[in-house]
Design an enzyme around this catalytic site. Sequence first.
Site, PDB file in Angstrom:
ATOM      1  N   ASP A   1      -0.091  -1.523   4.805  1.00  0.00           N
ATOM      2  CA  ASP A   1       0.275  -2.200   3.432  1.00  0.00           C
ATOM      3  C   ASP A   1       1.256  -1.401   2.687  1.00  0.00           C
ATOM      4  O   ASP A   1       0.855  -0.021   2.477  1.00  0.00           O
ATOM      5  CB  ASP A   1      -1.062  -2.241   2.441  1.00  0.00           C
ATOM      6  CG  ASP A   1      -0.701  -2.878   0.978  1.00  0.00           C
ATOM      7  OD1 ASP A   1       0.242  -3.082   0.675  1.00  0.00           O
ATOM      8  OD2 ASP A   1      -1.811  -3.530   0.696  1.00  0.00           O
ATOM      9  N   HIS A   2       2.467  -1.499   2.898  1.00  0.00           N
ATOM     10  CA  HIS A   2       3.594  -0.697   2.189  1.00  0.00           C
ATOM     11  C   HIS A   2       3.417  -0.053   0.884  1.00  0.00           C
ATOM     12  O   HIS A   2       3.905   0.414   0.317  1.00  0.00           O
ATOM     13  CB  HIS A   2       4.762  -1.236   2.763  1.00  0.00           C
ATOM     14  CG  HIS A   2       5.949  -0.248   2.736  1.00  0.00           C
ATOM     15  ND1 HIS A   2       5.804   1.269   2.733  1.00  0.00           N
ATOM     16  CD2 HIS A   2       7.322  -0.496   3.187  1.00  0.00           C
ATOM     17  CE1 HIS A   2       6.917   1.753   3.191  1.00  0.00           C
ATOM     18  NE2 HIS A   2       7.879   0.773   3.504  1.00  0.00           N
TER      19      HIS A   2
END
Length: 433
Positions: A405-406
């Site tokens: 998850d950036h």
Amino acid sequence: MSNLKEVRVPDLGNVSGAAIIEIPIKVGESIQAEQALITLESDKASMDIPAPFAGKVKEIKVKVGDKVSKGDFIVLLETEADTAVAEEKPAAKKETTETAAANVQQETAKPAETITTVVNTEDTAVSSEDDDQGDVHAGPGVRRLAREFGLNLNLITGTGQKGRVVKEDLQNFVKSRLNQTGQSSGTGAGLPSAPQIDFSQFGETENKPLSRIKKLSAQYLHRNWLLVPHVTQFNEADITELEAFRKAQAAFAAKQNVKLTPLVFIMKAVVTALKEFPAFNASLSADGEQLILKKYFHIGIAVDTPEGLVVPVIRDVDKKSLLELAKELAEVSNKARLKQLSSADMQGSSFTISSLGGIGGTAFTPIVNLPDVAILGVSKAQFKPQYQDGEFIPRLMLPLCLSYDHRVIDGAEGARFSVFLADCLSDIRRWLL
Ligand code: COA
């Protein structure tokens, strides 16, 4: 003239002895048709039993904690004869029987249905009245609120006990949706819906209904795909030594009825990496303001079953030996394929691994299993030439595909984690340090 009618537990499918967890009505209260009378919870789901018609509660025959099954008497309702008939749905009316002596009628309530429908509208948060949300753990108050707002509870991550969706989860979901709307470009376009096509115009077709597991996982995967800005980092680990060790121990493991596959080594190496990079063993809070770091190492393992993908969780991987993990992995994957996993078996992961190594392929991009922030995809190890000391030598290389998850993990951290993990797999003595 008024009527007394018994309301009984309807057919709950293959569930029996479901526990009553809430009774949101009181004796003397006037209730509407379809209003929840009791909420039941089984291993697999919680569901409301709605009133089959409007009326006044004369008696409640059960209490919280009781276990009930099909046909059990739950509530005695007083109805106005005329209105009762007018408000009954044809299906409910059909099942009514009259006991002449007491003018008491029996009604079997209609359960909140338990099969979830796939969301296919432009806005995945909005569901129709008919959308089934029976598999979600939530109390009647929360369900009512969700219905009023047209929200699909399946799309909301529950933070209550056993993943139960509580009022705050609903509020946070709405807030985050409003924020997203506020931040959007304002074109109002939303997501385009897929066109409905009559394929029979091109040739013979056959409609095959999706399994319940496939429909549920489709919802979760779609939600995760939309909510998580994914990045996938690829790497390869040299597992030549690991594989030699694994093969050398195969006979020893077999004596204990255990099969050692590369996956248990990968689980151990992942835990070593998670300890080094705690942000990967975490969840983002619902308001997006905090990172919830987990001090436990529960690893979700994607298991392929004929009905679809399920992700049982192996707990405390840091505290278990390779042999213990191999035994547990065999047990849970067997349980998964026999459809015997409970919802508790699939909750509480802090990181997930999806291994397609036993099948083949060189790489893939796994979808983060919310509320985790990262997932490791593993493909099939193959011998490849590696340049070492001036020459190419064959080494067994394991493809690793780390999706994250950036919002939580930046690219450099993703690369560092992936390099560290590959090092751990290349030299398993590192776990001992
Ligand atoms: N590279 C090469 N060989 C591998 C390997 C890898 N990365 N991973 C496993 N293998 C080998 C095993 O050693 C075993 O070989 P053997 O029979 O010669 O000893 C064979 O492949 C089969 O392994 P498998 O039965 O798959 O065991 P596992 O411990 O690797 O995996 C499960 C167990 C439950 C994860 C697996 O059976 C499964 O369901 N995988 C699919 C997961 C999935 O669908 N993910 C997609 C999510 S989008």
